[in-house]
Design a protein around this motif. Structure first.
Motif, PDB file in Angstrom:
ATOM      1  N   UNK A 253     -10.173  14.091  13.002  1.00 18.03           N
ATOM      2  CA  UNK A 253      -9.213  15.067  12.492  1.00 18.03           C
ATOM      3  C   UNK A 253      -7.781  14.892  13.021  1.00 18.03           C
ATOM      4  N   UNK A 254      -7.580  13.949  13.917  1.00 16.67           N
ATOM      5  CA  UNK A 254      -6.237  13.670  14.443  1.00 16.67           C
ATOM      6  C   UNK A 254      -5.549  12.549  13.656  1.00 16.67           C
ATOM      7  N   UNK A 255      -6.223  12.034  12.661  1.00 14.98           N
ATOM      8  CA  UNK A 255      -5.773  10.855  11.936  1.00 14.98           C
ATOM      9  C   UNK A 255      -4.549  11.104  11.046  1.00 14.98           C
ATOM     10  N   UNK A 256      -4.411  12.294  10.512  1.00 14.60           N
ATOM     11  CA  UNK A 256      -3.341  12.560   9.549  1.00 14.60           C
ATOM     12  C   UNK A 256      -2.275  13.470  10.138  1.00 14.60           C
ATOM     13  N   UNK A 257      -1.078  13.431   9.556  1.00 17.71           N
ATOM     14  CA  UNK A 257       0.103  14.036  10.157  1.00 17.71           C
ATOM     15  C   UNK A 257       0.460  15.434   9.673  1.00 17.71           C
ATOM     16  N   UNK A 258      -0.348  16.070   8.859  1.00 19.19           N
ATOM     17  CA  UNK A 258      -0.033  17.406   8.381  1.00 19.19           C
ATOM     18  C   UNK A 258       0.726  17.436   7.067  1.00 19.19           C
ATOM     19  N   UNK A 259       0.931  16.290   6.450  1.00 16.06           N
ATOM     20  CA  UNK A 259       1.538  16.214   5.119  1.00 16.06           C
ATOM     21  C   UNK A 259       0.467  15.753   4.142  1.00 16.06           C
ATOM     22  N   UNK A 260       0.450  16.373   2.975  1.00 14.83           N
ATOM     23  CA  UNK A 260      -0.562  16.059   1.971  1.00 14.83           C
ATOM     24  C   UNK A 260       0.090  16.050   0.597  1.00 14.83           C
ATOM     25  N   UNK A 261      -0.408  15.202  -0.278  1.00 13.09           N
ATOM     26  CA  UNK A 261       0.181  15.076  -1.605  1.00 13.09           C
ATOM     27  C   UNK A 261      -0.172  16.280  -2.472  1.00 13.09           C
ATOM     28  N   UNK A 262       0.826  16.789  -3.179  1.00 16.13           N
ATOM     29  CA  UNK A 262       0.631  17.880  -4.136  1.00 16.13           C
ATOM     30  C   UNK A 262       0.827  17.317  -5.534  1.00 16.13           C
TER      31      UNK A 262
ATOM     32  N   UNK B   2       3.816  19.240  -7.383  1.00 15.10           N
ATOM     33  CA  UNK B   2       5.190  18.916  -6.957  1.00 15.10           C
ATOM     34  C   UNK B   2       5.493  17.427  -7.042  1.00 15.10           C
ATOM     35  N   UNK B   3       4.448  16.589  -7.105  1.00 15.16           N
ATOM     36  CA  UNK B   3       4.589  15.126  -7.127  1.00 15.16           C
ATOM     37  C   UNK B   3       5.264  14.597  -5.876  1.00 15.16           C
ATOM     38  N   UNK B   4       4.942  15.217  -4.751  1.00 14.57           N
ATOM     39  CA  UNK B   4       5.469  14.764  -3.465  1.00 14.57           C
ATOM     40  C   UNK B   4       4.519  15.228  -2.367  1.00 14.57           C
ATOM     41  N   UNK B   5       4.781  14.773  -1.154  1.00 14.72           N
ATOM     42  CA  UNK B   5       3.985  15.172   0.004  1.00 14.72           C
ATOM     43  C   UNK B   5       4.582  16.450   0.585  1.00 14.72           C
ATOM     44  N   UNK B   6       3.731  17.444   0.816  1.00 16.33           N
ATOM     45  CA  UNK B   6       4.181  18.731   1.345  1.00 16.33           C
ATOM     46  C   UNK B   6       3.426  19.025   2.642  1.00 16.33           C
ATOM     47  N   UNK B   7       3.948  19.939   3.419  1.00 19.14           N
ATOM     48  CA  UNK B   7       3.316  20.341   4.667  1.00 19.14           C
ATOM     49  C   UNK B   7       1.993  21.042   4.359  1.00 19.14           C
TER      50      UNK B   7
ATOM     51  N   UNK C 113       0.828  -1.211   0.000  1.00 22.06           N
ATOM     52  CA  UNK C 113       0.000   0.000   0.000  1.00 22.06           C
ATOM     53  C   UNK C 113       0.863   1.263   0.000  1.00 22.06           C
ATOM     54  N   UNK C 114       2.047   1.178   0.566  1.00 19.69           N
ATOM     55  CA  UNK C 114       2.938   2.342   0.676  1.00 19.69           C
ATOM     56  C   UNK C 114       3.844   2.519  -0.551  1.00 19.69           C
ATOM     57  N   UNK C 115       3.753   1.585  -1.475  1.00 22.43           N
ATOM     58  CA  UNK C 115       4.558   1.683  -2.695  1.00 22.43           C
ATOM     59  C   UNK C 115       4.210   2.992  -3.421  1.00 22.43           C
ATOM     60  N   UNK C 116       5.203   3.617  -4.012  1.00 20.82           N
ATOM     61  CA  UNK C 116       4.969   4.872  -4.721  1.00 20.82           C
ATOM     62  C   UNK C 116       4.531   4.608  -6.157  1.00 20.82           C
ATOM     63  N   UNK C 117       3.517   5.336  -6.583  1.00 18.43           N
ATOM     64  CA  UNK C 117       3.059   5.286  -7.965  1.00 18.43           C
ATOM     65  C   UNK C 117       3.982   6.166  -8.810  1.00 18.43           C
ATOM     66  N   UNK C 118       3.810   6.138 -10.112  1.00 16.28           N
ATOM     67  CA  UNK C 118       4.660   6.913 -11.027  1.00 16.28           C
ATOM     68  C   UNK C 118       4.607   8.404 -10.735  1.00 16.28           C
ATOM     69  N   UNK C 119       3.463   8.890 -10.214  1.00 15.94           N
ATOM     70  CA  UNK C 119       3.338  10.333  -9.940  1.00 15.94           C
ATOM     71  C   UNK C 119       3.913  10.742  -8.584  1.00 15.94           C
ATOM     72  N   UNK C 120       4.457   9.779  -7.826  1.00 23.83           N
ATOM     73  CA  UNK C 120       5.062  10.085  -6.529  1.00 23.83           C
ATOM     74  C   UNK C 120       4.153   9.871  -5.342  1.00 23.83           C
ATOM     75  N   UNK C 121       2.901   9.556  -5.597  1.00 26.88           N
ATOM     76  CA  UNK C 121       1.926   9.367  -4.526  1.00 26.88           C
ATOM     77  C   UNK C 121       1.946   7.905  -4.055  1.00 26.88           C
ATOM     78  N   UNK C 122       1.650   7.695  -2.784  1.00 28.38           N
ATOM     79  CA  UNK C 122       1.547   6.322  -2.290  1.00 28.38           C
ATOM     80  C   UNK C 122       0.408   5.600  -3.004  1.00 28.38           C
ATOM     81  N   UNK C 123       0.548   4.312  -3.121  1.00 32.00           N
ATOM     82  CA  UNK C 123      -0.468   3.475  -3.765  1.00 32.00           C
ATOM     83  C   UNK C 123      -1.826   3.626  -3.073  1.00 32.00           C
ATOM     84  N   UNK C 124      -1.827   3.684  -1.753  1.00 26.92           N
ATOM     85  CA  UNK C 124      -3.056   3.812  -0.953  1.00 26.92           C
ATOM     86  C   UNK C 124      -2.770   4.720   0.229  1.00 26.92           C
TER      87      UNK C 124
END
Length: 119
Positions: free
Chosen positions: A77-86, A89-94, A22-33
């Motif tokens: 709302x406490x479930x996620x860590x403050x990083x979100x996919x852009x 940028x094709x990466x997770x940002x604050x 599930x944590x594998x990165x897709x071609x766009x840089x986002x996690x699979x799930x």
């Protein structure tokens, strides 16, 4: 063990490898799930008025947040860590770098508001 990504019951001996998929990165840089609440535990009401699209001014990218993630963080709302996919940028940002298109509010402020209201 119950997988927090697909919510299937996975044998303990296989759990690490299952989650790694599930944590594998897709071609766009986002996690699979992404981790979500079980569908039965997610917010069930209307999403009218709930922001869904965010912009990253640094790159100009706009990203649509998946409904299952929206429904999960509305319930917890406490479930996620403050990083979100852009998608720009094709990466997770604050999330302090992102703004909801519908409201103009900084995503981190929205998350903190939801957390304060949940207490």
């Amino acid at each position: 063990m119950n997988c927090p990504f697909c919510h299937k019951n996975v044998p303990l001996w296989w759990y690490y490898f299952h989650v790694k998929g599930h944590r594998r990165l897709k071609a766009d840089g986002q996690h699979e799930s992404h981790i979500t609440l079980h569908p039965e535990l997610r917010e069930q009401g209307s999403l009218e008025g709930v922001p869904k699209v965010y912009e990253h001014p640094k790159c100009g990218g706009m990203t649509v947040m998946p409904e299952k993630i929206i429904r999960s963080y509305l319930k917890n709302p406490f479930m996620y860590n403050g990083k979100t996919f852009c998608t720009g940028c094709h990466t997770y940002v604050d999330d302090s770098e992102l703004f909801w298109v519908e409201t103009g509010q900084r995503m981190s402020e929205y998350r903190l508001e939801l957390q304060r209201n949940a207490r």
